[in-house]
Scaffold this motif. Structure first.
Motif, PDB file in Angstrom:
ATOM      1  N   ALA A 119       0.838  -1.199   0.000  1.00  0.00           N
ATOM      2  CA  ALA A 119       0.000   0.000   0.000  1.00  0.00           C
ATOM      3  C   ALA A 119       0.876   1.253   0.000  1.00  0.00           C
ATOM      4  N   LEU A 120       0.368   2.325  -0.587  1.00  0.00           N
ATOM      5  CA  LEU A 120       1.163   3.545  -0.689  1.00  0.00           C
ATOM      6  C   LEU A 120       1.254   4.300   0.630  1.00  0.00           C
ATOM      7  N   ASN A 121       0.117   4.445   1.317  1.00  0.00           N
ATOM      8  CA  ASN A 121       0.088   5.416   2.417  1.00  0.00           C
ATOM      9  C   ASN A 121      -0.565   4.901   3.692  1.00  0.00           C
ATOM     10  N   HIS A 122      -0.730   3.587   3.821  1.00  0.00           N
ATOM     11  CA  HIS A 122      -1.389   3.066   5.016  1.00  0.00           C
ATOM     12  C   HIS A 122      -0.632   1.876   5.595  1.00  0.00           C
ATOM     13  N   GLU A 123      -0.384   1.943   6.891  1.00  0.00           N
ATOM     14  CA  GLU A 123       0.001   0.743   7.627  1.00  0.00           C
ATOM     15  C   GLU A 123      -1.268  -0.068   7.854  1.00  0.00           C
ATOM     16  N   LEU A 124      -1.129  -1.392   7.991  1.00  0.00           N
ATOM     17  CA  LEU A 124      -2.305  -2.246   7.994  1.00  0.00           C
ATOM     18  C   LEU A 124      -2.270  -3.286   9.114  1.00  0.00           C
ATOM     19  N   PHE A 125      -3.415  -3.431   9.767  1.00  0.00           N
ATOM     20  CA  PHE A 125      -3.640  -4.579  10.642  1.00  0.00           C
ATOM     21  C   PHE A 125      -4.180  -5.723   9.793  1.00  0.00           C
ATOM     22  N   VAL A 126      -3.753  -6.951  10.107  1.00  0.00           N
ATOM     23  CA  VAL A 126      -4.206  -8.138   9.364  1.00  0.00           C
ATOM     24  C   VAL A 126      -4.582  -9.226  10.364  1.00  0.00           C
ATOM     25  N   SER A 127      -5.691  -9.910  10.105  1.00  0.00           N
ATOM     26  CA  SER A 127      -6.100 -11.014  10.971  1.00  0.00           C
ATOM     27  C   SER A 127      -6.844 -12.059  10.146  1.00  0.00           C
ATOM     28  N   ILE A 128      -6.857 -13.298  10.637  1.00  0.00           N
ATOM     29  CA  ILE A 128      -7.571 -14.406   9.989  1.00  0.00           C
ATOM     30  C   ILE A 128      -8.588 -14.963  10.981  1.00  0.00           C
ATOM     31  N   ALA A 129      -9.825 -15.044  10.579  1.00  0.00           N
ATOM     32  CA  ALA A 129     -10.880 -15.514  11.481  1.00  0.00           C
ATOM     33  C   ALA A 129     -10.557 -16.902  12.027  1.00  0.00           C
ATOM     34  N   ASN A 130     -10.599 -17.042  13.351  1.00  0.00           N
ATOM     35  CA  ASN A 130     -10.498 -18.323  14.066  1.00  0.00           C
ATOM     36  C   ASN A 130      -9.142 -19.019  13.931  1.00  0.00           C
ATOM     37  N   HIS A 131      -8.160 -18.390  13.317  1.00  0.00           N
ATOM     38  CA  HIS A 131      -6.862 -19.024  13.104  1.00  0.00           C
ATOM     39  C   HIS A 131      -5.743 -18.194  13.739  1.00  0.00           C
ATOM     40  N   TYR A 159     -13.284 -18.825   5.865  1.00  0.00           N
ATOM     41  CA  TYR A 159     -12.841 -17.846   6.853  1.00  0.00           C
ATOM     42  C   TYR A 159     -12.236 -16.637   6.151  1.00  0.00           C
ATOM     43  N   TYR A 160     -12.571 -15.455   6.641  1.00  0.00           N
ATOM     44  CA  TYR A 160     -12.000 -14.243   6.065  1.00  0.00           C
ATOM     45  C   TYR A 160     -10.569 -14.000   6.554  1.00  0.00           C
ATOM     46  N   ILE A 161      -9.726 -13.588   5.635  1.00  0.00           N
ATOM     47  CA  ILE A 161      -8.489 -12.880   5.947  1.00  0.00           C
ATOM     48  C   ILE A 161      -8.815 -11.413   5.720  1.00  0.00           C
ATOM     49  N   ALA A 162      -8.666 -10.576   6.724  1.00  0.00           N
ATOM     50  CA  ALA A 162      -9.094  -9.186   6.604  1.00  0.00           C
ATOM     51  C   ALA A 162      -7.968  -8.234   6.979  1.00  0.00           C
ATOM     52  N   ALA A 163      -7.947  -7.051   6.329  1.00  0.00           N
ATOM     53  CA  ALA A 163      -6.951  -6.028   6.633  1.00  0.00           C
ATOM     54  C   ALA A 163      -7.611  -4.660   6.606  1.00  0.00           C
ATOM     55  N   ARG A 164      -7.238  -3.833   7.574  1.00  0.00           N
ATOM     56  CA  ARG A 164      -7.717  -2.454   7.634  1.00  0.00           C
ATOM     57  C   ARG A 164      -6.580  -1.561   8.110  1.00  0.00           C
ATOM     58  N   GLY A 165      -6.734  -0.265   7.956  1.00  0.00           N
ATOM     59  CA  GLY A 165      -5.658   0.670   8.258  1.00  0.00           C
ATOM     60  C   GLY A 165      -5.353   0.807   9.734  1.00  0.00           C
ATOM     61  N   TYR A 166      -4.063   1.002  10.028  1.00  0.00           N
ATOM     62  CA  TYR A 166      -3.611   1.472  11.348  1.00  0.00           C
ATOM     63  C   TYR A 166      -3.210   2.923  11.141  1.00  0.00           C
ATOM     64  N   VAL A 167      -3.909   3.841  11.781  1.00  0.00           N
ATOM     65  CA  VAL A 167      -3.760   5.269  11.512  1.00  0.00           C
ATOM     66  C   VAL A 167      -3.459   5.999  12.813  1.00  0.00           C
ATOM     67  N   PRO A 221     -12.863 -12.080  11.241  1.00  0.00           N
ATOM     68  CA  PRO A 221     -11.955 -11.959  12.388  1.00  0.00           C
ATOM     69  C   PRO A 221     -12.200 -10.678  13.176  1.00  0.00           C
ATOM     70  N   THR A 222     -11.633 -10.636  14.358  1.00  0.00           N
ATOM     71  CA  THR A 222     -11.635  -9.417  15.165  1.00  0.00           C
ATOM     72  C   THR A 222     -10.378  -8.623  14.843  1.00  0.00           C
ATOM     73  N   LEU A 223     -10.556  -7.417  14.339  1.00  0.00           N
ATOM     74  CA  LEU A 223      -9.431  -6.544  14.014  1.00  0.00           C
ATOM     75  C   LEU A 223      -9.328  -5.435  15.053  1.00  0.00           C
ATOM     76  N   PRO A 224      -8.111  -4.987  15.368  1.00  0.00           N
ATOM     77  CA  PRO A 224      -7.979  -3.867  16.293  1.00  0.00           C
ATOM     78  C   PRO A 224      -8.627  -2.609  15.728  1.00  0.00           C
ATOM     79  N   ALA A 225      -8.943  -1.666  16.598  1.00  0.00           N
ATOM     80  CA  ALA A 225      -9.421  -0.369  16.148  1.00  0.00           C
ATOM     81  C   ALA A 225      -8.335   0.304  15.317  1.00  0.00           C
ATOM     82  N   PHE A 226      -8.736   1.197  14.424  1.00  0.00           N
ATOM     83  CA  PHE A 226      -7.779   1.801  13.487  1.00  0.00           C
ATOM     84  C   PHE A 226      -6.652   2.542  14.197  1.00  0.00           C
TER      85      PHE A 226
END
Length: 566
Positions: free
Chosen positions: A227-239, A280-288, A323-328
């Protein structure tokens, strides 16, 4: 004695010949071109390599040589950076525009050639011109030599997962508009996994990246934050994920439910498929970490899909577990993850230190020209700096070319070893007299083989922020990280001198600091910069000029005959 010496020399020669025989030379051609791509219900042309998005995955073994002929059939200048490759004496192949080469112009070509030595794991390649990196990138997988195994049980499958950003616009237009106004660029419209946003976005469900796995097997997932401008949290449901590598260095294995990966960084994890056979989802969202600044608040997904071979058809109608992802803004989660990464054994840390450097990193503001309307706060222009120097890239030649041929008036070697003014770096109200840096092209000269220690200190000018700082040409040890202002006496006690992690990109904590150390044993000109691309655009960079040592093996190679000219 003479016969013993002869046998020793013969054995060394045989070993060297065996290593050479096992190494391969891999030839590739990269055609940089426009390609129509449809995402988020819209189709537009993007710049790709060989028509692929992401670009081709390159797979090699340690000791192999890569020869990649890059042919530019696009409308923009381009260079390719082989992120994390040490480039021993081959700085001409490193790739940052106007640092180690002039760009490859439309219609031109350049052949990158380098050998991969002493590195195993996951790296990547990407454009290093303007914002072409938004779509011009791919994985670079380095496996052990044929006679060497992974330091963990061989996984049943290996999957590179590239995390990216997508704009519903031409990324070059996005950054050009920001440069015109001096304001911040428009944020991305989606994150992606292997080029696909995932089924939480419009018109994206059918193309969501899916990974087929079998119950009981263990897979090696190679995560890359492109990604160009975002650090990212990543998690996999139940794993759970067992981290075993980062930035092409093995790590002491540790188990986690969440990763925080900064742009430029890679993280290798082992995942055992020990859950009920479904999806199961692998999910990623921004750490800001910035305050009051717009960011991409969306979530990208891929799917881990069990192939159980049973009669039940789970099918796409079954929604995967999420999965449960941390808050941004969960800095504690990011800090805990960073603290878990260590080298797998005791390391020989370079010492004693010859160069003790202290670099502040952060944002700033330039005054707007009289009569001009600018887009940053109070009619100013955003900038960024290290030690109050906002880096200016040359335009008429590259820094390495100017160094090699001793061309004057391209750069100076007086980059400051510490800030000219010491202040409370993380205070809420930093004096406005410190907000405007000096634009310049300054390098810091290092003697060959000197040991360099750098304190990277975030500042709260404009806003504090977590900055991923990448050093070209080197890996380094991260000795310590912390919050507040670095205190040499107190914080030296926190140094990990036993098994610190070895990386090429360090996420300097928001309102905090990191200490890195390396040996300057690779001659050339090496860029160090924030890997948030908007920040390097604003000048958050500097470069080291590492002098030649003695003899051929300590000297920068001559430039290739096809090196592009400006």
């Amino acid at each position: 004695m003479a016969s013993s010496r002869l046998l020793f020399l013969l054995s060394c020669s045989c070993l060297a010949l065996a290593l050479l025989a096992s190494a391969e030379v891999h030839h590739h051609e990269f055609i940089v071109q426009e390609t129509p791509v449809k995402r988020l219900c819209k189709e537009h042309n993007i710049i790709t390599v060989n028509g692929q998005f992401p670009g081709p995955t390159l797979e090699v073994r340690e000791g192999d040589t890569l020869v990649v002929n890059v042919v530019n059939q696009a409308q923009y200048n381009v260079t390719i950076h082989w992120h994390g490759i040490r480039q021993f004496r081959t700085g001409w192949a490193d790739g940052p525009e106007f640092v180690t080469q002039c760009p490859i112009k439309p219609g031109g070509s350049y052949k990158y050639k380098f050998t991969i030595e002493g590195q195993e794991g996951t790296l990547w390649w990407h454009a290093h011109s303007s914002w072409l990196r938004a779509t011009v990138y791919g994985a670079l997988i380095i496996r052990p030599r044929e006679d060497k195994a992974y330091p963990f049980e061989k996984p049943s499958r290996e999957v590179p997962l590239m995390l990216g950003e997508w704009w519903d616009a031409n990324p070059i237009d996005v950054i050009r508009e920001a440069q015109r106004t001096g304001g911040g660029p428009n944020v991305s419209d989606a994150f992606t996994v292997n080029g696909q946003p995932g089924d939480l976005y419009n018109c994206s469900r059918e193309e969501t990246t899916a990974i087929s796995v079998k119950p009981g097997e263990t897979a090696l997932l190679r995560f890359i934050n492109s990604a160009l401008n975002h650090e990212l949290f990543v998690s996999i449901a139940n794993h759970k994920m067992t981290v075993v590598g980062a930035d092409a260095s093995y790590t002491e294995p540790f188990v986690t439910s969440v990763l925080m990966i900064a742009p430029g960084q890679t993280t290798d994890v082992l995942v055992t498929m020990d859950q009920a056979p479904t999806r199961y989802y692998i999910a990623a969202r921004g750490y800001v970490t910035t305050q009051g600044v717009a960011f991409d608040n969306t979530t990208t997904t891929a799917i881990l899909e069990y192939d159980c071979g049973c009669s039940t058809d789970f099918g796409p109608a079954i929604r995967p577990a999420f999965p449960t992802l941390p808050a941004f803004n969960d800095t504690s989660a990011a800090t805990a993850f960073a603290a878990g990464i260590k080298s797998p054994r005791k390391v020989e840390i370079p010492s004693p230190v010859d160069e003790n450097l202290f670099f502040t990193v952060g944002l700033g503001l330039f005054n707007c020209k009289p009569g001009q309307q600018c887009g940053a706060p109070n009619n100013t222009r955003f900038t960024a700096s290290m030690n109050n120097i906002s880096f200016v890239f040359p335009k008429a030649t590259s820094l390495l070319h100017a160094h090699y041929y001793d061309i004057p008036d391209v750069f100076t070697t007086d980059f400051p070893a510490y800030p000219s003014v010491q202040f409370d770096y993380t205070a809420q109200n930093v004096s406005r007299s410190l907000w405007q840096p000096i634009p310049a092209t300054k390098l810091y000269k290092l003697r060959y083989n000197s040991v360099v220690q750098i304190v990277l200190q975030d500042t709260s000018i404009v806003t504090p922020e977590n900055h991923p700082i990448h050093l070209h040409g080197y890996d380094f040890y991260i000795l310590a990280e912390g919050f507040g202002n670095f205190d040499a006496k107190k914080d030296a006690e926190k140094f990990n001198l036993e098994n610190p992690p070895q990386r090429n990109t360090v996420a300097v904590p928001v309102n905090g600091w990191a200490v890195i150390r390396f040996r300057a044993d690779n001659p050339g000109v090496w860029l160090m910069h924030c890997h948030l691309d908007v920040h390097i655009t604003w000048g958050l960079a500097m470069a080291f000029l590492v002098e030649d040592g003695y003899g051929k093996l300590q000297t920068l190679e001559a430039p290739p005959v096809d090196l592009p000219m400006c």
